[in-house]
Design an enzyme around this catalytic site. Structure first.
Site, PDB file in Angstrom:
ATOM      1  N   GLU D  58      37.526   1.893  66.052  1.00 40.46           N
ATOM      2  CA  GLU D  58      36.344   2.473  65.408  1.00 40.46           C
ATOM      3  C   GLU D  58      35.068   2.202  66.187  1.00 40.46           C
ATOM      4  O   GLU D  58      34.200   3.064  66.297  1.00 40.46           O
ATOM      5  CB  GLU D  58      36.209   1.953  63.972  1.00 40.46           C
ATOM      6  N   HIS D 127      40.329  -1.046  50.452  1.00 43.19           N
ATOM      7  CA  HIS D 127      40.338   0.389  50.762  1.00 43.19           C
ATOM      8  C   HIS D 127      39.807   1.202  49.581  1.00 43.19           C
ATOM      9  O   HIS D 127      40.235   2.338  49.377  1.00 43.19           O
ATOM     10  CB  HIS D 127      41.764   0.873  51.040  1.00 43.19           C
TER      11      HIS D 127
HETATM   12  C1  LIG Z   1      40.228  -0.884  61.261  1.00 42.42           C
HETATM   13  C2  LIG Z   1      41.263   0.048  60.726  1.00 42.42           C
HETATM   14  N1  LIG Z   1      41.354   1.292  61.223  1.00 42.42           N
HETATM   15  C3  LIG Z   1      42.274   2.158  60.760  1.00 42.42           C
HETATM   16  C4  LIG Z   1      43.134   1.785  59.759  1.00 42.42           C
HETATM   17  C5  LIG Z   1      44.141   2.782  59.201  1.00 42.42           C
HETATM   18  N2  LIG Z   1      45.487   2.442  59.636  1.00 42.42           N
HETATM   19  C6  LIG Z   1      46.312   1.758  58.846  1.00 42.42           C
HETATM   20  S1  LIG Z   1      47.775   1.435  59.582  1.00 42.42           S
HETATM   21  C7  LIG Z   1      47.305   2.195  60.999  1.00 42.42           C
HETATM   22  C8  LIG Z   1      48.236   2.251  62.162  1.00 42.42           C
HETATM   23  C9  LIG Z   1      48.475   0.939  62.768  1.00 42.42           C
HETATM   24  O1  LIG Z   1      49.414   1.036  63.783  1.00 42.42           O
HETATM   25  P1  LIG Z   1      50.136  -0.244  64.382  1.00 42.42           P
HETATM   26  O2  LIG Z   1      49.123  -1.262  64.723  1.00 42.42           O
HETATM   27  O3  LIG Z   1      51.006   0.212  65.493  1.00 42.42           O
HETATM   28  O4  LIG Z   1      51.004  -0.843  63.206  1.00 42.42           O
HETATM   29  P2  LIG Z   1      52.216  -0.195  62.421  1.00 42.42           P
HETATM   30  O5  LIG Z   1      51.616   0.573  61.282  1.00 42.42           O
HETATM   31  O6  LIG Z   1      52.976   0.655  63.359  1.00 42.42           O
HETATM   32  O7  LIG Z   1      53.012  -1.332  61.913  1.00 42.42           O
HETATM   33  C10 LIG Z   1      46.024   2.711  60.867  1.00 42.42           C
HETATM   34  C11 LIG Z   1      45.324   3.471  61.908  1.00 42.42           C
HETATM   35  C12 LIG Z   1      42.984   0.489  59.224  1.00 42.42           C
HETATM   36  N3  LIG Z   1      43.739   0.064  58.216  1.00 42.42           N
HETATM   37  N4  LIG Z   1      42.064  -0.366  59.741  1.00 42.42           N
END
Ligand SMILES: Cc1ncc(C[n+]2csc(CCOP(=O)(O)OP(=O)(O)O)c2C)c(N)n1
Ligand SMILES: Cc1ncc(C[n+]2csc(CCOP(=O)(O)OP(=O)(O)O)c2C)c(N)n1
Ligand SMILES: [Mg+2]
Ligand SMILES: [Mg+2]
Lengths: 330, 336, 330, 336
Positions: D58, D127
């Site tokens: 972000e 959230h």
């Molecule tokens: C700061 C922030 N940005 C965006 C999100 C929305 N979000 C939740 S899970 C996710 C993907 C995360 O991917 P990864 O780190 O690979 O973990 P995985 O879900 O694959 O376990 C996103 C973008 C968030 N929760 N926090």
């Protein structure tokens, strides 16, 4: 103002012009420190003596439509890009002659007509902004690039990491220019960072990177020119670590008691102004007398600028309410 | 002894560190250099590694402090200028403040975040705000603002002892102000309690941090008499003290160092207007800065900040005409 | 609750216990998805089918006083560390039987008695917290360590960078465990990150790092044990990239249409439950019938837990006001 | 056509992208997937690379958007849940909002930040907040909140056209609500203007985003009659509309989806209490959530949010007795 800035920029096309500008930066910073000591400057100032070659080499290889984001330690960059000593010192003193009319202060200089975005007082903040600026410029079909100039300490902040990753994934023509002067405020790099060769961090983004000497403006300009051209022609980012040193404290009246013993003396031997002066003399471009005269002339010019700034009025009350939003008028 | 406010902060931390080995201090240049504003001087010498310099990584070291607080330490973190929380706010309001709730009450986060705040020092638009509004309204978080050496000493000690995350916003302009005190345990200032620092009957003036002196100066220079309240804690603020005073005086002027929009006084004005509706004999006035960035030029910065003359003018309007005269930038014609 | 959690943790000491737990995680997640589809779960859920070996291997090599920070995709870690299916599903449904009484939901599980800090719904937020948790534990003279578990996508966020740097500079015993399942939400890693071998990012901090297979719980536990021991004995950080895959969508009813063709099928061949089942059969530890029976038994247990959760009441109104501050009571 | 609010947002962006090639859309999964909340569906198909998925960064992509806005683009950035600004706030309030000022007026930052906000969806404490207070009080920044498909369409178009950074907080709970509209240029909703969505004489109800429906429902179910104001823009808020209504009705109830502390209604309550002191026949009441984290359990989350019955109860108190009855959690006995 933009005419003047552009012609000042043009003056860096020759090496005597570059020497002149480095001296101008040195004298401007010295005057700012003196005025700070005399109580004429409120707040803080971060001067860049010792790092002048970086500013001048960089400005000499950029086009005016290239964009630069830099930090509170930005007087040198501003002067190199085209701002005048009056505009810089006027801003530092909070006078209407300042680059933004005195409402910003030492940490906030700006002149978009030569590519200088408002300088950043938050460590790291300018790095992602440069990525976007390159995209913005490119969107008009222009092949301009952007440069993010920042310090060694800034490589430990999140914005650095996110910006480099984004630039690489999106293939944005940005040159990340890390001025490694070995200190972030009062902390030496070895106490905050696992190693000193910061160009190695670019590998975490598969980004081409190198370290270069920051004290010799000739070689530095050559190196930066190569990197800037590469970014421009490949439309992709590059990382350049510039090894340099600030000859003065971090800010205000800091005397830098935290330096390693002998370190300053070693670096003073590599004063960028001396290096270029000596080379120009050795090459017969100038003689020693001419260098002296140049120095005296520039010194005098900066002193006149000091006088001009001191005589210039503070901003009017209306400046407090201007430029807040588009509706707030100008 | 004559103590500057930054020295009082250091003394308060020192006394808690002596009393409790779990107190640690982290921040940029807080150890060897004793802090950019010298508010941690001497701590590294006395407590060694319990006082640590960090990389320039507010999110990293504030987050680490949250983890350390959740596992037995009492970290006192310095955010050099409170604006720098803009790169780390998540750890404070979305993590630290919610850990107790999100652990079903099993985890406490006894974290203190100290940040220097406010204008008057010529630090420009990005280093001069107070930003209480980033913290107020975060359930789980407390927020205190000292107004002097004594209260800085007393509040930092309370903050360190508190079992929840507490933010202490230190008015940067007061770091150099001296007060003659001999701080001891008796000077601990409880969180959540305001202090009545002057008594009067015509109006209640509320100040916080830098504006306490403004309110006092106004009260001293006028011919009406005022209760002057030093709020000291903003979250939770002392409803009892405020309501008691305003029900007595019937008039309230809140002196805030922040823009009118989102300023801390609005909550108090709204609460008083609601609960003491029948007691108020005149409108509640908020003396704030205008809704503009903090200007650098010293002449503008001085004008920008709430001033005692403005407080006096506002109270005069309330006392004389039971009406609000409007802020200075609406009364004076400022052509842009 | 802490007794039970500890005994559940102990059950991972043997490999049949590990198989059992992986099956339990799988069934719990399946039930959560089914309840979500049936409209019984509000908000979101992020399940971890396919990644069960990571949770179980990790929990099997940690001590209960070691601390773990993990993400919204944390049901598997929670179950492995010692929470019960009732506590996990109760939380997911918002019932008082949940791990924190139903006020948190799917993204917020917690049990400090087995080292689980409240799971993090903000990407990257748990990474610096783990650094501090290791410091906190160490401050009592204990030689516990902390583990930060996070995804591939989280390596692009600033908190990741700052935390790794800090841990290395301060020599903090943290294992950074990156579960590289190739996707961050709906974006494949190659679209957000310059390369897939994320362990290489640790070089930016001079941190020892390796990539390991995440589907074979035996080899994974061995690798993790080595890294955990190293962090513990050297009091310094390590980085482990675990190559794994989620067999399901990112969250809610996501069907993962964005996957590369064939990718899921390839990974399904490396189902961690099958790998361990087959090996235990091959080694003669269990026979095929016993594995079947074990599966049936665990499946039944989880179904009973579902019934229990469904029958459990929502939290009382007072839960909304509890645990806000120390003063707010419990 | 029947449009859900998320579709209306996409349509508004689409129309601006068609009109102005400098409009670009960046965010996590906004391109190929059309956004987690489907508010950018179809844009990538139509506009190709002008719509881009970002890494989870972000600070990085918001910062890049600031730079792009300063150099000729009009980026529309999605912050999936507004809480995520906690890792990037600096770029919005300390950089984007101040660029015009800090460039002496030479640089505009026509940036739009769209963020989904609010509770009701079961997304839990991290959230589900609205967090207007992080933006309000940042000079240079504008803040709008739609309440329906029509206003979402109209506000996003104004926001994109505006030459300053504008935050649009989209109430997540409304994304699925349908409205029958044929959006066109005529539906552009100007920033800074409130709408009077119901007329009455006994009380003024102000809603914002999700609480507009709450206020309307209250007004429809009661035997007093109310002006219902949909505020639409919070910074700057429409003083004229609010003052005109309250000077007519003499009573004001503000319905806010945020904790009482630091809630957006306080500014308005304070301003009205100051400027219309003599017109008010009863105290101003703020209907807010309690000062606690957003609870997950559906039963609690529903109770947590401002409800029409509570608004009715409050107005009854004002109309019948000219007094505030206090919020529900003080009236009901909640033992913790
Ligand atoms: C700061 C922030 N940005 C965006 C999100 C929305 N979000 C939740 S899970 C996710 C993907 C995360 O991917 P990864 O780190 O690979 O973990 P995985 O879900 O694959 O376990 C996103 C973008 C968030 N929760 N926090
Ligand atoms: C986010 C943030 N944290 C801290 C600071 C305070 N600060 C100002 S300059 C500085 C040191 C920066 O060091 P470096 O990046 O090496 O640049 P240099 O000053 O050496 O040019 C610090 C910590 C800041 N301005 N912003
Ligand atoms: Mg440096
Ligand atoms: Mg992933």
């Amino acid at each position: 103002m933009s005419e003047l800035a552009l012609s000042r920029r043009k003056a860096l096309d020759d090496r005597v012009g570059q020497l002149r500008r480095m001296i101008e930066i040195r004298r401007t910073e010295e005057n700012i420190q003196a005025m700070f000591a005399a109580g004429l400057v409120k707040g803080s100032t971060h001067t860049c003596q010792g790092q002048e070659a970086v500013s001048v080499a960089l400005a000499s290889v950029l086009r005016p439509d290239d964009v630069v984001t830099c930090t509170y330690r930005g007087h040198g960059h501003a002067l190199a890009l085209g701002l005048t000593p009056v505009e810089v010192m006027g801003e530092v003193l909070g006078r209407s002659s300042g680059s933004i009319g005195g409402v910003g202060g030492s940490m906030h200089l700006s002149n978009p007509s030569v590519g200088l975005l408002p300088t950043f007082a938050i460590v790291g903040a300018g790095i992602p902004v440069a990525v976007g600026a390159a995209i913005g410029r490119r969107s008009t079909g222009n092949d301009a690039i952007a440069v993010a100039a920042f310090g060694d300490g800034a490589t430990n902040i999140g914005a650095f990491h996110e910006a480099l990753n984004l630039a690489q994934v999106w293939k944005v023509p940005v040159v990340f220019l890390c001025e490694n002067n070995l200190y972030g405020e009062y902390s030496r790099i070895d106490r905050t960072t696992p190693f000193e060769d910061l160009y190695r961090r670019a590998a975490a983004y598969d980004m081409p990177a190198r370290a270069v000497d920051g004290q010799d403006v000739d070689s530095l300009a050559e190196e930066l020119s190569r990197e800037v051209d590469a970014a421009r022609s490949t439309s992709s980012p590059r990382f350049v670590e510039v090894k340099t040193y600030r000859f003065v404290g971090h800010s205000r009246s800091d005397t830098a008691p935290y330096r390693r013993p002998g370190e300053l003396d070693e670096w003073l031997k590599r004063d960028p102004i001396e290096i270029l002066s000596n080379r120009l003399i050795a090459e017969g471009v100038l003689d020693a007398e001419q260098v002296k005269a140049l120095d005296a002339e520039v010194t005098r010019e900066v002193e006149l600028a000091v006088d001009e700034v001191k005589a210039s009025p503070p901003p009017p009350l209306s400046a407090m309410f201007a430029n807040v939003t588009a509706e707030a008028g100008v | 002894m004559l103590l500057r406010m930054n020295q009082a902060v250091a003394l308060g931390i020192r006394d808690e560190m002596r009393a409790d080995p779990s107190v640690v201090v982290w921040g940029e240049d807080v150890a060897e250099a004793g802090g950019v504003f010298k508010a941690t001087v001497g701590l590294h010498e006395e407590f060694g590694d319990r006082v640590r310099d960090t990389p320039i990584s507010e999110m990293g070291f504030l987050g680490a402090a949250v983890g350390a607080a959740a596992t037995g330490l009492r970290p006192v973190v310095e955010i050099m200028f409170i604006e720098f929380l803009g790169v780390a706010l998540d750890q404070l309001v979305t993590e630290a403040a919610l850990f107790r709730y999100l652990s079903g009450g099993e985890i406490s986060v006894p974290l203190v975040v100290r940040g220097s705040a406010g204008a008057g020092g010529g630090f420009g638009a990005q280093h001069s705000q107070t930003l209480e509004r980033w913290m107020v309204g975060s359930p789980g978080l407390k927020l205190a603002v000292p107004s002097s050496s004594r209260t800085a000493y007393g509040l930092i000690r309370s903050a360190i002892r508190d079992d929840d995350p507490v933010v202490v916003l230190e008015p940067r302009a007061l770091y150099g102000e001296r007060e003659d005190i001999e701080p001891s345990d008796a000077d601990i200032v409880p969180l959540g309690k305001a202090e009545l620092v002057a008594e009067g009957s015509d109006v209640t003036l509320i100040g916080l941090g830098s504006t306490v002196a403004t309110a006092r100066a106004a009260a001293e220079s006028a011919d009406w008499s005022a209760d002057v309240i030093d709020l000291l804690t903003l979250q939770p603020w002392d409803r009892e003290a405020v309501f008691a005073s305003v029900s007595k005086t019937g008039r309230l002027v809140i002196v805030e160092e922040n823009p009118r929009a989102g300023g801390w006084g609005a909550d108090i004005a709204a609460a008083v207007a609601e609960e003491l509706f029948d007691d108020l004999v005149a409108p509640i006035v908020r003396v704030t800065t205008p809704d503009v960035p903090v200007p650098f030029a010293p002449e503008l910065e001085e004008k920008f900040l709430p001033r005692a003359e403005e407080v006096v003018a506002q109270v005069n309007g309330l006392v004389d005409d039971k009406r609000s005269i409007g802020p200075w930038w609406e009364r004076e014609t400022v052509t842009v």
